[in-house]
Design a protein around this motif. Structure first.
Motif, PDB file in Angstrom:
ATOM      1  N   GLY A 279      41.349  36.901 -40.855  1.00  0.00           N
ATOM      2  CA  GLY A 279      41.745  35.858 -39.933  1.00  0.00           C
ATOM      3  C   GLY A 279      40.699  35.648 -38.854  1.00  0.00           C
ATOM      4  N   VAL A 280      40.950  34.656 -37.995  1.00  0.00           N
ATOM      5  CA  VAL A 280      40.023  34.314 -36.914  1.00  0.00           C
ATOM      6  C   VAL A 280      40.745  34.459 -35.577  1.00  0.00           C
ATOM      7  N   PRO A 281      40.352  35.427 -34.752  1.00  0.00           N
ATOM      8  CA  PRO A 281      40.945  35.515 -33.417  1.00  0.00           C
ATOM      9  C   PRO A 281      40.460  34.362 -32.542  1.00  0.00           C
ATOM     10  N   VAL A 282      41.382  33.663 -31.933  1.00  0.00           N
ATOM     11  CA  VAL A 282      41.048  32.584 -30.995  1.00  0.00           C
ATOM     12  C   VAL A 282      41.429  33.084 -29.609  1.00  0.00           C
ATOM     13  N   ILE A 283      40.435  33.385 -28.808  1.00  0.00           N
ATOM     14  CA  ILE A 283      40.667  34.056 -27.539  1.00  0.00           C
ATOM     15  C   ILE A 283      40.842  33.035 -26.417  1.00  0.00           C
ATOM     16  N   ILE A 284      41.921  33.188 -25.656  1.00  0.00           N
ATOM     17  CA  ILE A 284      42.136  32.406 -24.438  1.00  0.00           C
ATOM     18  C   ILE A 284      41.872  33.324 -23.248  1.00  0.00           C
ATOM     19  N   ASN A 285      40.875  32.990 -22.439  1.00  0.00           N
ATOM     20  CA  ASN A 285      40.556  33.819 -21.285  1.00  0.00           C
ATOM     21  C   ASN A 285      41.462  33.492 -20.103  1.00  0.00           C
ATOM     22  N   THR A 286      42.022  34.528 -19.510  1.00  0.00           N
ATOM     23  CA  THR A 286      42.840  34.369 -18.308  1.00  0.00           C
ATOM     24  C   THR A 286      42.104  35.011 -17.139  1.00  0.00           C
ATOM     25  N   ASP A 287      42.689  34.896 -15.952  1.00  0.00           N
ATOM     26  CA  ASP A 287      42.088  35.549 -14.790  1.00  0.00           C
ATOM     27  C   ASP A 287      43.166  35.880 -13.773  1.00  0.00           C
ATOM     28  N   GLU A 288      42.740  36.421 -12.653  1.00  0.00           N
ATOM     29  CA  GLU A 288      43.693  36.873 -11.650  1.00  0.00           C
ATOM     30  C   GLU A 288      44.428  35.726 -10.968  1.00  0.00           C
ATOM     31  N   LYS A 289      43.866  34.526 -11.004  1.00  0.00           N
ATOM     32  CA  LYS A 289      44.535  33.377 -10.373  1.00  0.00           C
ATOM     33  C   LYS A 289      45.879  33.073 -11.034  1.00  0.00           C
ATOM     34  N   THR A 290      45.997  33.374 -12.340  1.00  0.00           N
ATOM     35  CA  THR A 290      47.261  33.159 -13.049  1.00  0.00           C
ATOM     36  C   THR A 290      47.929  34.486 -13.394  1.00  0.00           C
ATOM     37  N   ASP A 291      47.549  35.543 -12.666  1.00  0.00           N
ATOM     38  CA  ASP A 291      48.077  36.888 -12.941  1.00  0.00           C
ATOM     39  C   ASP A 291      47.818  37.303 -14.385  1.00  0.00           C
ATOM     40  N   PHE A 292      46.672  36.894 -14.902  1.00  0.00           N
ATOM     41  CA  PHE A 292      46.246  37.241 -16.262  1.00  0.00           C
ATOM     42  C   PHE A 292      47.229  36.724 -17.324  1.00  0.00           C
ATOM     43  N   LYS A 293      47.824  35.575 -17.090  1.00  0.00           N
ATOM     44  CA  LYS A 293      48.742  34.978 -18.064  1.00  0.00           C
ATOM     45  C   LYS A 293      48.235  33.595 -18.464  1.00  0.00           C
ATOM     46  N   ILE A 294      48.442  33.231 -19.731  1.00  0.00           N
ATOM     47  CA  ILE A 294      47.985  31.926 -20.196  1.00  0.00           C
ATOM     48  C   ILE A 294      48.883  30.821 -19.645  1.00  0.00           C
ATOM     49  N   THR A 295      48.305  29.641 -19.510  1.00  0.00           N
ATOM     50  CA  THR A 295      49.065  28.477 -19.078  1.00  0.00           C
ATOM     51  C   THR A 295      49.425  27.630 -20.303  1.00  0.00           C
ATOM     52  N   PRO A 296      50.445  26.784 -20.192  1.00  0.00           N
ATOM     53  CA  PRO A 296      50.778  25.883 -21.311  1.00  0.00           C
ATOM     54  C   PRO A 296      49.603  25.012 -21.728  1.00  0.00           C
TER      55      PRO A 296
END
Length: 389
Positions: free
Chosen positions: A136-153
């Motif tokens: 498979g192919v991992p598709v990485i979404i980078n998060t940061d501390e501004k969103t508490d390390f959580k992805i946005t919609p």
């Protein structure tokens, strides 16, 4: 002799490698403090050990059904109903040799060449490796501390393609301790409506939650999420059963469960028969007092460690809402996390895991699943190391 080409796609576990190196140095007489492994320092609760002894004395030492015995599967069903209001049947549950094994089985039975799996970063080191091993192919979404390390919609929507097979959610997160709220999970669910994308929800740390927050299981968000979610869980972390190797999945899609059983039947067969009996008290809530005792101690350690790290000049530390890790920001000290961790181990005898292992430079992971005295000494050494630099 030539090693199979598929092994070229697999990287060794950095956390396991650093933990092993720390043990090796300690055996050589070095004064080593290791904060690399995600393993509680507490002993397995007595009730669980007694259940194992009872099973041994009762002669429960033979093969079982590949997917686990009925009593243990029913205990999982009862737990998911009690904790999250979710309804599952016996043929929806598969017990494996730890959650890592559950995830590997999932990848093998669901991922075909070129399938994409969305993985928020920072991520547990195993996710992308198992996806790649399954072609498979991992598709990485980078998060940061501004969103508490959580992805946005919006991030999730932008990452979806016709090849997207699954989204991996890890809440509470390893390595950041981030916890998705009900509202955040609802927003994710809305993005996925009308798609065939599965959600693999790794909820291993669900019992280790701080500040009075409530854990929300992804499958409980809606009927649509229930149908697309494969819940992955186990007893290693919250019940201090790392060596017992007990993990499981729950899914209403019986074809997935059947495929996993078929695969496991040709690889490991059933998990340890004694462990299956030992797990029942934990799943039925009979050791909840032990779990709460550990959680309270973890919270005290977290509070001390976060404050101590944030008092070091040039360092900042996100305050986790769950799990037992700190993801420490060292971008102003040394953005090369591998070099930082290597020098720290060599000069101060302190083992931490570089952020690069979790897909994010400029950080290191610090496990506070150990006694407070060791945490105090470890952070003292880290402060001295940074001040010297």
């Amino acid at each position: 002799m030539k090693i199979a080409q598929r092994m070229e796609n697999l990287s060794p576990s950095v956390t396991m490698a650093i933990t092993a190196l720390g043990r090796e140095l300690k055996a050589q007489g070095r004064d080593i403090l290791s904060f690399s492994a995600g393993e509680p320092d507490f002993d397995t609760p007595e009730m669980i050990k007694n259940a194992a002894i009872k099973a041994l004395n009762g002669g429960f030492t033979k093969y079982t059904a590949v997917e686990g015995i009925t009593e243990t599967k029913q205990a999982i069903i009862n737990k998911l109903k009690r904790d999250h209001g979710l309804d599952y049947e016996l043929n929806h549950i598969v017990i494996s040799n730890g959650a890592k094994h559950s995830l590997f089985n999932l990848c093998q039975v669901l991922i075909e060449k070129g399938d994409e799996v969305i993985i928020p970063a920072p991520y547990w080191v195993t996710y992308p490796e198992q996806v790649k091993f399954s072609d498979g192919v991992p598709v990485i979404i980078n998060t940061d501390e501004k969103t508490d390390f959580k992805i946005t919609p919006d991030q999730l929507q932008a990452a979806i393609t016709p090849k997207t097979k699954a989204l991996i959610l890890n809440t509470p997160s390893n390595p950041t301790g981030a916890v998705y709220t009900k509202e955040e999970l609802e927003d994710i669910a809305k993005v996925l409506e009308g798609t065939d994308i599965l959600v693999w929800s790794d909820e291993m740390y669900e019992k280790i939650i701080y500040d009075g927050k409530k854990f929300v299981s992804a499958a409980s968000i809606s009927e649509d999420m229930y149908q697309r979610t494969i819940t992955i869980n186990g007893l290693s972390k919250a019940v201090a059963m790392t060596g017992w190797r007990f993990g499981y999945i729950a899914t209403p899609k019986t074809e997935i469960a059947k495929a996993m059983i078929k695969l496991q039947g040709q690889v490991t067969s059933n998990i340890n028969s004694i462990t299956q009996h030992a797990a029942i008290p934990a799943l039925l809530g009979e050791v909840d007092a032990d779990i709460e005792m550990m959680r309270v101690q973890f919270e005290k350690r977290r509070d001390y460690a976060v404050s101590a790290f944030n008092a070091i000049e040039g360092v900042s530390c996100f305050k986790p809402q769950g799990a037992f890790y700190l993801f420490v920001n060292i971008k102003d000290i040394n953005p090369d996390s591998i070099r930082f961790a290597a020098d720290l181990l060599e000069e101060k005898g302190v083992a931490v895991v570089p952020g690069l292992a979790f897909g994010m430079e400029r950080y290191f992971r610090f496990s506070f699943a150990t006694d407070l005295a060791s945490i105090e000494e470890g952070i003292k050494r880290i402060r001295e190391f940074i001040e010297k630099k």
